[in-house]
Scaffold this motif. Structure first.
Motif, PDB file in Angstrom:
ATOM      1  N   SER A  98      47.883  47.164  40.766  1.00 29.02           N
ATOM      2  CA  SER A  98      47.501  45.794  41.070  1.00 29.02           C
ATOM      3  C   SER A  98      45.989  45.679  41.234  1.00 29.02           C
ATOM      4  CB  SER A  98      48.209  45.348  42.340  1.00 29.02           C
ATOM      5  OG  SER A  98      47.834  44.059  42.686  1.00 29.02           O
ATOM      6  N   ASN A  99      45.392  46.656  41.896  1.00 27.40           N
ATOM      7  CA  ASN A  99      43.947  46.625  42.090  1.00 27.40           C
ATOM      8  C   ASN A  99      43.468  48.000  42.542  1.00 27.40           C
ATOM      9  OD1 ASN A  99      41.292  46.188  42.843  1.00 27.40           O
ATOM     10  ND2 ASN A  99      41.711  44.137  43.623  1.00 27.40           N
TER      11      ASN A  99
ATOM     12  N   GLU B 264      38.211  43.470  45.032  1.00 30.02           N
ATOM     13  CA  GLU B 264      38.335  44.719  45.770  1.00 30.02           C
ATOM     14  C   GLU B 264      39.153  44.595  47.046  1.00 30.02           C
ATOM     15  OE1 GLU B 264      35.512  48.335  46.645  1.00 30.02           O
ATOM     16  OE2 GLU B 264      34.798  46.550  47.687  1.00 30.02           O
TER      17      GLU B 264
ATOM     18  N   ARG C 117      52.973  45.322  37.854  1.00 35.99           N
ATOM     19  CA  ARG C 117      54.200  44.580  37.732  1.00 35.99           C
ATOM     20  C   ARG C 117      55.164  45.292  36.786  1.00 35.99           C
ATOM     21  NH1 ARG C 117      55.281  39.669  35.853  1.00 35.99           N
ATOM     22  NH2 ARG C 117      53.554  39.789  34.402  1.00 35.99           N
TER      23      ARG C 117
ATOM     24  N   PHE D  99      52.084  50.752  42.962  1.00 33.73           N
ATOM     25  CA  PHE D  99      51.903  49.308  42.798  1.00 33.73           C
ATOM     26  C   PHE D  99      50.503  48.885  43.232  1.00 33.73           C
ATOM     27  CE2 PHE D  99      56.556  48.877  42.470  1.00 33.73           C
ATOM     28  CZ  PHE D  99      56.621  47.955  41.444  1.00 33.73           C
ATOM     29  N   ALA D 100      50.030  49.450  44.327  1.00 38.03           N
ATOM     30  CA  ALA D 100      48.691  49.113  44.812  1.00 38.03           C
ATOM     31  C   ALA D 100      47.658  49.472  43.755  1.00 38.03           C
ATOM     32  CB  ALA D 100      48.399  49.860  46.107  1.00 38.03           C
TER      33      ALA D 100
ATOM     34  N   VAL E 285      56.489  55.923  49.805  1.00 39.43           N
ATOM     35  CA  VAL E 285      55.065  55.667  49.994  1.00 39.43           C
ATOM     36  C   VAL E 285      54.367  55.762  48.646  1.00 39.43           C
ATOM     37  CG1 VAL E 285      52.968  56.537  51.056  1.00 39.43           C
ATOM     38  CG2 VAL E 285      55.095  56.536  52.341  1.00 39.43           C
ATOM     39  N   PHE E 286      54.768  56.781  47.876  1.00 40.03           N
ATOM     40  CA  PHE E 286      54.185  56.961  46.547  1.00 40.03           C
ATOM     41  C   PHE E 286      54.368  55.691  45.692  1.00 40.03           C
ATOM     42  CE2 PHE E 286      55.143  58.197  42.109  1.00 40.03           C
ATOM     43  CZ  PHE E 286      53.888  58.606  41.739  1.00 40.03           C
TER      44      PHE E 286
ATOM     45  N   ARG F 251      41.501  52.212  46.629  1.00 42.03           N
ATOM     46  CA  ARG F 251      40.477  53.123  47.133  1.00 42.03           C
ATOM     47  C   ARG F 251      40.023  52.674  48.520  1.00 42.03           C
ATOM     48  NH1 ARG F 251      37.262  53.254  42.674  1.00 42.03           N
ATOM     49  NH2 ARG F 251      38.736  54.680  41.726  1.00 42.03           N
ATOM     50  N   LEU F 252      39.850  51.351  48.655  1.00 39.75           N
ATOM     51  CA  LEU F 252      39.406  50.802  49.943  1.00 39.75           C
ATOM     52  C   LEU F 252      40.392  51.129  51.053  1.00 39.75           C
ATOM     53  CD1 LEU F 252      37.160  48.761  51.049  1.00 39.75           C
ATOM     54  CD2 LEU F 252      38.930  47.049  50.880  1.00 39.75           C
ATOM     55  N   CYS F 253      41.680  51.201  50.698  1.00 36.05           N
ATOM     56  CA  CYS F 253      42.702  51.467  51.707  1.00 36.05           C
ATOM     57  C   CYS F 253      42.890  52.958  51.943  1.00 36.05           C
ATOM     58  CB  CYS F 253      44.025  50.844  51.293  1.00 36.05           C
ATOM     59  SG  CYS F 253      43.979  49.067  51.341  1.00 36.05           S
TER      60      CYS F 253
ATOM     61  N   TYR G 194      48.829  48.994  53.576  1.00 34.27           N
ATOM     62  CA  TYR G 194      48.463  50.047  52.627  1.00 34.27           C
ATOM     63  C   TYR G 194      47.655  51.166  53.273  1.00 34.27           C
ATOM     64  CZ  TYR G 194      49.946  48.038  48.165  1.00 34.27           C
ATOM     65  OH  TYR G 194      50.672  47.585  47.103  1.00 34.27           O
TER      66      TYR G 194
ATOM     67  N   ARG H 217      54.822  52.611  46.668  1.00 32.94           N
ATOM     68  CA  ARG H 217      53.938  51.543  47.178  1.00 32.94           C
ATOM     69  C   ARG H 217      52.525  51.742  46.637  1.00 32.94           C
ATOM     70  NH1 ARG H 217      56.317  47.248  49.252  1.00 32.94           N
ATOM     71  NH2 ARG H 217      58.368  48.017  48.743  1.00 32.94           N
TER      72      ARG H 217
ATOM     73  N   VAL I 189      59.555  54.759  53.049  1.00 29.32           N
ATOM     74  CA  VAL I 189      59.108  53.741  53.993  1.00 29.32           C
ATOM     75  C   VAL I 189      60.308  52.939  54.500  1.00 29.32           C
ATOM     76  CG1 VAL I 189      57.562  51.787  54.301  1.00 29.32           C
ATOM     77  CG2 VAL I 189      57.001  53.554  52.654  1.00 29.32           C
TER      78      VAL I 189
ATOM     79  N   SER J 278      40.501  49.150  43.036  1.00 32.54           N
ATOM     80  CA  SER J 278      39.457  49.140  44.066  1.00 32.54           C
ATOM     81  C   SER J 278      40.065  48.982  45.445  1.00 32.54           C
ATOM     82  CB  SER J 278      38.480  47.994  43.811  1.00 32.54           C
ATOM     83  OG  SER J 278      37.911  48.121  42.554  1.00 32.54           O
ATOM     84  N   THR J 279      41.080  48.120  45.537  1.00 27.80           N
ATOM     85  CA  THR J 279      41.745  47.939  46.823  1.00 27.80           C
ATOM     86  C   THR J 279      42.397  49.242  47.255  1.00 27.80           C
ATOM     87  OG1 THR J 279      42.245  45.690  46.147  1.00 27.80           O
ATOM     88  CG2 THR J 279      43.389  46.515  48.070  1.00 27.80           C
TER      89      THR J 279
END
Lengths: 432, 497
Positions: free
Chosen positions: A311-312, B340, A379, A307-308, A301-302, A317-319, B354, A304, B366, A314-315
């Motif tokens: 990659s972004n 975002e 990447r 990479f998140a 999980v870490f 944080r959003l997730c 995610y 993943r 996972v 903000s995403t």
């Protein structure tokens, strides 16, 4: 089917690149030297691999940081800080010191200075102080004898006691019986004394722990003070350099050969023992860590989240990903790997030099980038990074063999880094 | 006709396999304001880029003042007399008004900058726009957005523009700035300029435009006189389908309260917002750009810091971090998919899961195969067009990406969905699918907050509609009690608040 083929390609590409570079130097070597060509020999390949094991380990940490969208400029200096700490721990026989309150070298120095003081007082003929100094000197000698006795017992309890060391220790104890025997500043017997077995373990703990702590510091600065990674690690780079210099007392730390356990040297031995290992144990250590890192990145999980994040952010944080925690963990793990690499690094040099790692961080970054990692994050692959480290190693070794000067090698390496990134960009834009 | 200033005939432009423009016909006449209408993705921005020289058309003919017109870049277009004012203004904020107006066409005398001549030209241009009072030496950065826009138009005048293209010029303006802008546009029309006004606000178009041309899927699907055409006609031309097909209605009813917000204030916006949301309710939030709609959603999701107020989800008062809000049952789709909403380089599977990896996780690792199976199901359920769960999101079209973002909040089993501009920049077919999905979700007992700048869709889809202005939720009532005009009046009521 296509997916399967794609992943096969991803594995094949870095290996092919390393193969191509090796083939190139082999052919040029044969062309130039004919039957005397040595590039494609077991020994040369073994030596290239062992020389770059520590680079590979550090690059794995750098890979993690770069995938997460960061950078660690302090890695090179942290490496020399850790290896200096390890060297210091070995030289100071930390296990012995921890148990007895002081080590042999310290006891010798103190006994000698008490002796010197006594001699000086005798010259000025101050009778009252002489009595006091005589007592002090006697106590120092007694203490040294006690410590030597403890060391002797340790030596005797070893599985295969070294007869030479035993006689040295016994001789020294006997000499100390005579209060008039002179004490040398750096006695020969002291240099042949091995450390307490616990010293190396404590030293390793300090070394790896210091690495993790360096990483943790970077992570906390980046997360809590919101300093961009480039600046934060640029700052800690000089901080770590200063700390390493303090540890080394502004020179380098050289433990005696007898203090360094034999198995530590095997991490950097060109010929492995047993020989069926093919490459040195340090190289195997790097490979095992690489497999662990690959699993961590792909299946945890870490991984993943890393990479998140890269990659972004903000995403991420959003997730609902705990971004600060992931960042701190990333830098701490990278630091931990630097600490582990420092063990191999020390094993190669047998000394700790505070400035020996300066500039190496660029090599780690180059390994990741040659391997297809993107400095904008998100990447990078373990296999690519290993290939990157290998390519740099092969070029350095091959260049020397072909008689290319150091400056030429630097230029070649720089060109390759830029080419690797340019080719990668081209490939990506074609895919799109 | 000699009043035809700019003419486009059968203009085509392709990018790879997609036809961005197909046989576009457009005529801008002197002394007329032409409305260029179209949904997002209809080809308006490609059309603008062709006109401004950023793209060369593949085929077709463009004429300006009867002569062939084929600019190579924006500078050439400007020299020919076509000026473009983008939504994002193109001004150097650290330069003076005068410098901005003359940028790229500075007057020279003996090779040196002729400041006096420059100032005269700047002053003339501003005076023509009815803003002679503005000192050309003012720093541009200190002006309001509305005045900055005027400066850009003045720059167009200084370069002898004959055709002025305005891209959604009111999207970030306050009401008096809008009135001001319209006065300026009318002045220019009287001066004989041809103006192309891009917008999808029908109300604005009725106020300022004479004729319209509608784009859909890169084609011109209709044009005519604004006064002779009804709103419904324009909407159905834009969408290519009637209202029934565009806004599929799924019957749903409201249940118990699931989200209650009390006195919520952020650092700047929102300000003291109070409302309740019930299961099965679709609450629309309308308002101008900068009214605080996005900030309201971000505060609810703890992405922005909150100064005061209480957020209760069901019985819970979750702590202030997105992960706690997710656990409490909130899900958010960001307005900005690129920056975002989605990790563009990562796979569909990653992006969907995610926020909720725990079902596939054991001791921190996972089970990728199990996860991909579940994601495959979602791909099927949401009809996401892709190669497979491993495909990178960046390779998908806008509408498909939006479905991935929606799949994420559905996969995390959110009870309250915060959707920020979920239909922005996506094709009409996908829009209809998303409207339908929202209805189905409401019928399944979920609650939705739907923020949009497109009033028509809010009025068609929502059960309840709230209007924000200057950070406040000015009014909230059942959609049936609102009219488009009432919403707009409410949205600009900041002076009253």
């Amino acid at each position: 089917m296509i997916v399967w083929l794609k992943s096969l390609m991803n594995v094949a590409r870095p290996l092919a690149a390393v193969g191509a570079v090796i083939a190139f130097f082999t052919l040029v070597d044969i062309y130039l030297h004919g039957g005397d060509a040595t590039f494609w020999s077991k020994q040369n390949l073994q030596s290239i691999s062992v020389q770059n094991a520590f680079v590979a380990i550090c690059a794995l940490g750098m890979l993690l940081v770069i995938i997460a969208g960061g950078i660690d400029l302090s890695a090179g200096v942290a490496l020399s800080l850790c290896s200096t700490i390890l060297a210091w721990g070995i030289r100071e026989d930390v296990g012995f010191t921890f148990a007895q309150g002081e080590n042999l070298a310290g006891a010798v120095a103190r006994a000698k200075s008490a002796d010197d003081m006594l001699r000086d007082l005798k010259a000025t003929n101050n009778s009252q102080d002489i009595a006091q100094a005589e007592q002090a000197a006697a106590e120092r000698r007694k203490r040294l004898r006690e410590l030597l006795q403890i060391k002797l017992t340790q030596l005797e309890s070893m599985d295969t006691p070294n007869q030479n060391q035993l006689t040295h220790a016994q001789q020294a104890i006997d000499d100390l019986q005579n209060p008039n025997s002179p004490i040398a500043a750096d006695p020969v017997w002291l240099r042949s004394m091995p450390n307490s077995p616990s010293s190396i373990w404590l030293g390793l703990l300090m070394c790896v722990g210091a690495g993790a702590l360096c990483g943790l510091t970077n992570g906390l600065l980046i997360v809590l003070l919101k300093v961009v990674p480039f600046i934060a690690t640029l700052g800690t780079m000089t901080v770590f350099l200063g700390m390493a210099m303090i540890v080394a007392d502004e020179t380098s730390v050289r433990p005696s050969a007898a203090q360094i356990p034999a198995w530590l040297g095997e991490l950097s031995a060109v010929r492995p023992d047993p020989s069926w290992l093919l490459v040195s144990k340090g190289v195997w250590l790097a490979l095992i860590l690489a497999v662990l890192m690959a699993c961590l990145l792909r299946y945890s999980v870490f991984g993943r989240y890393v990479f998140a994040l890269g990659s972004n952010e903000s995403t991420a944080r959003l997730c609902g990903i705990n971004v600060p925690l992931v960042k701190i963990t990333v830098y701490t793990l990278a630091g931990l790997l630097v600490g582990i690499a420092a063990v191999c690094f020390f094993a190669r040099l047998n000394s700790g030099n505070p400035t020996s790692g300066t500039g190496l961080e660029l090599k780690f970054i180059a390994a990741v980038v040659i391997g297809g990692g993107s400095l904008s994050g998100g990447r990078g692959t373990v296999l690519g990074t290993l290939a990157g480290a290998a390519i740099m190693g092969v070029i350095a070794s091959g260049g020397t063999l072909l008689g290319l000067s150091n400056p030429t090698q630097y230029i070649a390496l720089g060109v390759i880094v830029i080419m690797a990134v340019a080719v990668d960009q081209l490939r990506r834009s074609q895919n799109n | 006709m000699d009043s035809d200033l700019l003419k486009m005939e059968a203009v085509c432009k392709r990018f790879g396999a997609t036809h961005a423009l197909r046989d576009v016909e457009l005529t801008a006449r002197s002394g007329e304001v032409l409305a260029l209408i179209g949904e997002n993705g209809a080809g308006k921005s490609t059309l603008m880029k062709v006109l401004s020289g950023a793209h060369r058309p593949d085929s077709g003919r463009m004429t300006l003042l009867g002569k062939p017109y084929a600019p190579h870049d924006a500078h050439e277009a400007r020299l020919a007399g076509v000026a473009m004012i983008y939504q994002e203004l193109n001004l150097a904020l650290d330069l003076s008004v005068e410098d901005n107006i003359l940028l790229g066409q500075e007057r020279r005398k003996f090779g040196l900058l002729d400041r006096d001549a420059g100032r005269r030209i700047a002053q003339q241009a501003l005076a023509r726009l009815g803003h002679g009072e503005l000192d050309p030496r003012t720093m541009t950065g200190t002006l309001s957005v509305g005045m900055q826009q005027i400066v850009e138009i003045a720059r167009a005048l200084a370069s002898q523009a004959k055709v002025l293209i305005l891209d959604e010029p009111t999207s970030s303006l306050a009401r008096h700035d809008v009135a001001n802008l319209f006065t300026v546009i009318r002045k220019l029309r009287e001066d004989g300029m041809a103006i192309i006004y891009i917008s999808h606000f029908l109300e604005e178009i009725r106020r300022i435009c004479d004729r319209f041309t509608i784009l859909r899927d890169g084609r011109t699907v209709g044009s005519g006189t604004v006064a002779d055409t009804s709103d419904a006609q324009i909407i159905s031309l834009m969408a290519g389908r009637n209202m029934q097909e565009l806004y599929p209605q799924v019957p749903h009813s409201m249940g118990e309260t699931i989200l209650s917000v009390e006195g919520l204030s952020g650092r700047w916006r929102p300000r003291n917002v109070t409302f309740e949301l019930r299961r099965g309710e679709i609450l629309g939030i309308a308002g101008l750009v900068g009214a605080g709609r996005t900030e309201l959603l971000r505060s609810l999701f703890a992405l922005d810091n909150v100064r005061s107020g209480e957020i209760r989800i069901g019985q819970l008062l979750p702590a202030a971090a997105p992960r706690f809000r997710i656990r409490a049952g909130l899900g958010m789709v960001s307005e900005d998919r690129k920056r975002e909403g989605l990790a563009q380089e990562r796979s569909i599977a990653d992006n969907v899961t995610y926020s909720h990896l725990s079902p596939y996780t054991r001791v921190g690792f996972v089970n990728l195969r199990r996860r991909d199976d579940v994601v495959q199901n979602w791909i099927h359920r949401m009809s996401i067009k892709c190669i497979g769960p491993d495909q990178a999101v960046t390779e998908l079209s806008g509408g498909t990406q939006q479905k991935v973002a929606l799949a994420r909040v559905l996969h995390q089993e959110a009870d309250v969905l915060l959707l920020d501009e979920p239909t922005r920049g996506i094709d009409v077919g996908t829009k209809a699918e998303i409207y339908g999905l929202m209805g189905e979700l409401a019928a399944a007992g979920k609650a939705i907050i739907f923020v949009s700048s497109y009033l028509t869709e809010l009025l068609a889809v929502c059960d309840t509609l709230g209007v924000m202005s200057r950070g406040r939720l000015v009014a909230i009532r059942p959609t049936a009690d609102w009219t488009e005009e009432a919403v707009l009046t409410c949205a600009v009521s900041e002076e009253a608040a």
